[in-house]
Design a protein around this motif. Structure first.
Motif, PDB file in Angstrom:
ATOM      1  N   ALA A   1      17.392  15.926 -10.175  1.00  0.00           N
ATOM      2  CA  ALA A   1      18.518  16.844 -10.348  1.00  0.00           C
ATOM      3  C   ALA A   1      18.369  18.065  -9.448  1.00  0.00           C
ATOM      4  O   ALA A   1      19.352  18.532  -8.849  1.00  0.00           O
ATOM      5  CB  ALA A   1      18.616  17.260 -11.817  1.00  0.00           C
ATOM      6  N   GLY A   2      17.138  18.591  -9.355  1.00  0.00           N
ATOM      7  CA  GLY A   2      16.920  19.750  -8.502  1.00  0.00           C
ATOM      8  C   GLY A   2      17.176  19.449  -7.036  1.00  0.00           C
ATOM      9  O   GLY A   2      17.797  20.250  -6.330  1.00  0.00           O
ATOM     10  N   LEU A   3      16.716  18.285  -6.573  1.00  0.00           N
ATOM     11  CA  LEU A   3      16.966  17.905  -5.177  1.00  0.00           C
ATOM     12  C   LEU A   3      18.451  17.687  -4.916  1.00  0.00           C
ATOM     13  O   LEU A   3      18.960  18.000  -3.833  1.00  0.00           O
ATOM     14  CB  LEU A   3      16.185  16.631  -4.842  1.00  0.00           C
ATOM     15  CG  LEU A   3      14.660  16.773  -4.743  1.00  0.00           C
ATOM     16  CD1 LEU A   3      14.012  15.411  -4.552  1.00  0.00           C
ATOM     17  CD2 LEU A   3      14.286  17.704  -3.605  1.00  0.00           C
ATOM     18  N   TRP A   4      19.144  17.138  -5.903  1.00  0.00           N
ATOM     19  CA  TRP A   4      20.582  16.893  -5.736  1.00  0.00           C
ATOM     20  C   TRP A   4      21.366  18.206  -5.692  1.00  0.00           C
ATOM     21  O   TRP A   4      22.248  18.388  -4.848  1.00  0.00           O
ATOM     22  CB  TRP A   4      21.080  16.012  -6.872  1.00  0.00           C
ATOM     23  CG  TRP A   4      22.552  15.728  -6.803  1.00  0.00           C
ATOM     24  CD1 TRP A   4      23.554  16.395  -7.445  1.00  0.00           C
ATOM     25  CD2 TRP A   4      23.195  14.716  -6.022  1.00  0.00           C
ATOM     26  NE1 TRP A   4      24.763  15.858  -7.119  1.00  0.00           N
ATOM     27  CE2 TRP A   4      24.588  14.831  -6.249  1.00  0.00           C
ATOM     28  CE3 TRP A   4      22.717  13.722  -5.168  1.00  0.00           C
ATOM     29  CZ2 TRP A   4      25.493  13.980  -5.650  1.00  0.00           C
ATOM     30  CZ3 TRP A   4      23.632  12.884  -4.560  1.00  0.00           C
ATOM     31  CH2 TRP A   4      24.998  13.017  -4.797  1.00  0.00           C
ATOM     32  N   LEU A   5      21.035  19.139  -6.584  1.00  0.00           N
ATOM     33  CA  LEU A   5      21.770  20.401  -6.658  1.00  0.00           C
ATOM     34  C   LEU A   5      21.472  21.305  -5.465  1.00  0.00           C
ATOM     35  O   LEU A   5      22.324  22.102  -5.068  1.00  0.00           O
ATOM     36  CB  LEU A   5      21.427  21.126  -7.964  1.00  0.00           C
ATOM     37  CG  LEU A   5      21.891  20.441  -9.248  1.00  0.00           C
ATOM     38  CD1 LEU A   5      21.377  21.184 -10.469  1.00  0.00           C
ATOM     39  CD2 LEU A   5      23.419  20.353  -9.293  1.00  0.00           C
ATOM     40  N   CYS A   6      20.267  21.194  -4.911  1.00  0.00           N
ATOM     41  CA  CYS A   6      19.874  22.048  -3.787  1.00  0.00           C
ATOM     42  C   CYS A   6      19.719  21.232  -2.507  1.00  0.00           C
ATOM     43  O   CYS A   6      18.863  21.551  -1.657  1.00  0.00           O
ATOM     44  CB  CYS A   6      18.566  22.771  -4.105  1.00  0.00           C
ATOM     45  SG  CYS A   6      18.621  23.774  -5.605  1.00  0.00           S
ATOM     46  N   ALA A   7      20.513  20.186  -2.358  1.00  0.00           N
ATOM     47  CA  ALA A   7      20.355  19.272  -1.227  1.00  0.00           C
ATOM     48  C   ALA A   7      20.585  19.985   0.104  1.00  0.00           C
ATOM     49  O   ALA A   7      19.805  19.820   1.048  1.00  0.00           O
ATOM     50  CB  ALA A   7      21.308  18.088  -1.370  1.00  0.00           C
TER      51      ALA A   7
ATOM     52  N   ALA B   1      12.649  30.690  -2.092  1.00  0.00           N
ATOM     53  CA  ALA B   1      12.897  29.952  -3.333  1.00  0.00           C
ATOM     54  C   ALA B   1      12.774  28.450  -3.118  1.00  0.00           C
ATOM     55  O   ALA B   1      12.216  27.733  -3.957  1.00  0.00           O
ATOM     56  CB  ALA B   1      14.290  30.302  -3.869  1.00  0.00           C
ATOM     57  N   VAL B   2      13.290  27.961  -1.983  1.00  0.00           N
ATOM     58  CA  VAL B   2      13.171  26.530  -1.679  1.00  0.00           C
ATOM     59  C   VAL B   2      11.709  26.150  -1.473  1.00  0.00           C
ATOM     60  O   VAL B   2      11.242  25.112  -1.953  1.00  0.00           O
ATOM     61  CB  VAL B   2      14.003  26.175  -0.432  1.00  0.00           C
ATOM     62  CG1 VAL B   2      13.813  24.708  -0.058  1.00  0.00           C
ATOM     63  CG2 VAL B   2      15.479  26.464  -0.672  1.00  0.00           C
TER      64      VAL B   2
ATOM     65  N   GLU C   1      16.679  30.577   6.878  1.00  0.00           N
ATOM     66  CA  GLU C   1      16.653  31.907   6.269  1.00  0.00           C
ATOM     67  C   GLU C   1      17.624  32.847   6.955  1.00  0.00           C
ATOM     68  O   GLU C   1      18.292  33.652   6.291  1.00  0.00           O
ATOM     69  CB  GLU C   1      15.224  32.464   6.338  1.00  0.00           C
ATOM     70  CG  GLU C   1      15.004  33.664   5.459  1.00  0.00           C
ATOM     71  CD  GLU C   1      13.521  33.966   5.278  1.00  0.00           C
ATOM     72  OE1 GLU C   1      13.206  34.831   4.447  1.00  0.00           O
ATOM     73  OE2 GLU C   1      12.697  33.334   5.966  1.00  0.00           O
ATOM     74  N   VAL C   2      17.729  32.740   8.275  1.00  0.00           N
ATOM     75  CA  VAL C   2      18.711  33.547   9.001  1.00  0.00           C
ATOM     76  C   VAL C   2      20.124  33.179   8.588  1.00  0.00           C
ATOM     77  O   VAL C   2      21.020  34.035   8.496  1.00  0.00           O
ATOM     78  CB  VAL C   2      18.521  33.359  10.526  1.00  0.00           C
ATOM     79  CG1 VAL C   2      19.661  34.021  11.299  1.00  0.00           C
ATOM     80  CG2 VAL C   2      17.182  33.922  10.964  1.00  0.00           C
TER      81      VAL C   2
ATOM     82  N   GLU D   1      20.425  23.254   0.865  1.00  0.00           N
ATOM     83  CA  GLU D   1      19.395  24.248   1.128  1.00  0.00           C
ATOM     84  C   GLU D   1      18.078  23.588   1.515  1.00  0.00           C
ATOM     85  O   GLU D   1      17.384  24.025   2.438  1.00  0.00           O
ATOM     86  CB  GLU D   1      19.197  25.141  -0.102  1.00  0.00           C
ATOM     87  CG  GLU D   1      20.371  26.047  -0.422  1.00  0.00           C
ATOM     88  CD  GLU D   1      21.492  25.333  -1.155  1.00  0.00           C
ATOM     89  OE1 GLU D   1      21.322  24.130  -1.435  1.00  0.00           O
ATOM     90  OE2 GLU D   1      22.511  25.973  -1.449  1.00  0.00           O
ATOM     91  N   THR D   2      17.734  22.498   0.795  1.00  0.00           N
ATOM     92  CA  THR D   2      16.485  21.803   1.089  1.00  0.00           C
ATOM     93  C   THR D   2      16.522  21.170   2.475  1.00  0.00           C
ATOM     94  O   THR D   2      15.535  21.212   3.223  1.00  0.00           O
ATOM     95  CB  THR D   2      16.225  20.720   0.030  1.00  0.00           C
ATOM     96  OG1 THR D   2      16.203  21.331  -1.265  1.00  0.00           O
ATOM     97  CG2 THR D   2      14.903  20.029   0.276  1.00  0.00           C
ATOM     98  N   LEU D   3      17.659  20.591   2.828  1.00  0.00           N
ATOM     99  CA  LEU D   3      17.804  19.973   4.146  1.00  0.00           C
ATOM    100  C   LEU D   3      17.681  21.013   5.255  1.00  0.00           C
ATOM    101  O   LEU D   3      16.986  20.801   6.252  1.00  0.00           O
ATOM    102  CB  LEU D   3      19.147  19.253   4.229  1.00  0.00           C
ATOM    103  CG  LEU D   3      19.460  18.550   5.550  1.00  0.00           C
ATOM    104  CD1 LEU D   3      18.421  17.468   5.832  1.00  0.00           C
ATOM    105  CD2 LEU D   3      20.868  17.959   5.512  1.00  0.00           C
TER     106      LEU D   3
END
Length: 237
Positions: A129-135, A157-158, A149-150, A137-139
């Motif tokens: 769920a965390g990877l799906w919701l933050c896909a 946080a990631v 970050e820029v 940002e993580t990518l």
């Protein structure tokens, strides 16, 4: 590129039980510290603390000379040595092998009861769920942390979130295969998916939908069972 990070976090899981074993000697009246639940809480807290320590070392700009490999190597060796030292101290004072010493180091599928199985499913669901919701940002962070970050991504946080997710998987996988071999379940599915994928979506499908980690674990259990039947119970003992 985080293969060594996963290895460091998995091996650091040996330090958590060590802390609990030493606490059980210092607090003999606390029976919970000598039970499986207390040891697993120690593994969880120590693994999370190790993940935060690695994250802090690798993001501290004042320690720019200290790369990922160096930070992980320092934490890995220190926590692993602490776990073995604590085990020796416990055995010397208590005259017995501490609880969960063998199963956490080498794994034992037979020790996984219903609560542990449910905990493993809950951790797997939370990570997915965390990877799906933050896909997104993580990518972005995976390709270029500074550029992400820029662009407004909370890279810190990631960074800490991914380390915490690895620590959670270590806690869930240690009773199955041990802190030594859980690295294989963390690294091999991703490496296989990267070789056979081609796109990020296909990599996710290969890693998660096909359950490469579960398949590898099942093959290992069947191979062990076959060897036991072939060589007899005396070989197993």
């Amino acid at each position: 590129r985080w293969g060594f990070v996963r290895q460091g976090l998995s091996h650091s899981g040996n330090g958590g039980p060590g802390a609990v074993w030493l606490l059980s000697l210092a607090l003999p009246g606390v029976a919970f510290l000598r039970q499986r639940g207390g040891v697993m809480i120690g593994v969880a807290v120590f693994s999370l603390g190790t993940a935060l320590a690695i994250g802090r070392l690798t993001r501290d700009r004042r320690l720019g000379f200290l790369g990922f490999d160096a930070a992980v190597g320092i934490v890995l060796t220190a926590s692993l040595a602490f776990g073995f030292l604590a085990r020796s101290i416990y055995q010397e004072h208590a005259g017995a092998t501490p609880v969960e010493a063998q199963s956490l180091l080498f794994g034992d599928v037979r020790s996984v009861d219903a609560p542990r199985a449910l905990l493993t499913l809950a951790i797997a669901g939370a990570v997915l769920a965390g990877l799906w919701l933050c896909a997104k940002e993580t990518l972005s962070y995976a390709f270029d942390p500074e550029l992400a970050e820029v662009g407004g991504v909370r890279a810190g946080a990631v960074h800490y979130g991914l380390l915490a997710a690895i620590a959670a998987v270590v806690v869930a996988g240690s009773p199955l295969v041990g802190v030594v071999l859980v690295t294989a379940l963390l690294v091999l599915p991703g490496a296989t998916g990267a070789l056979a994928g081609g796109t990020l979506l296909r990599l996710y499908v290969i890693c998660f939908a096909s359950g490469l980690g579960a398949v590898a674990l099942a093959v290992g259990v069947l191979a062990t069972h076959t060897l036991i039947l072939s060589f007899g119970e005396s070989w197993h003992n």
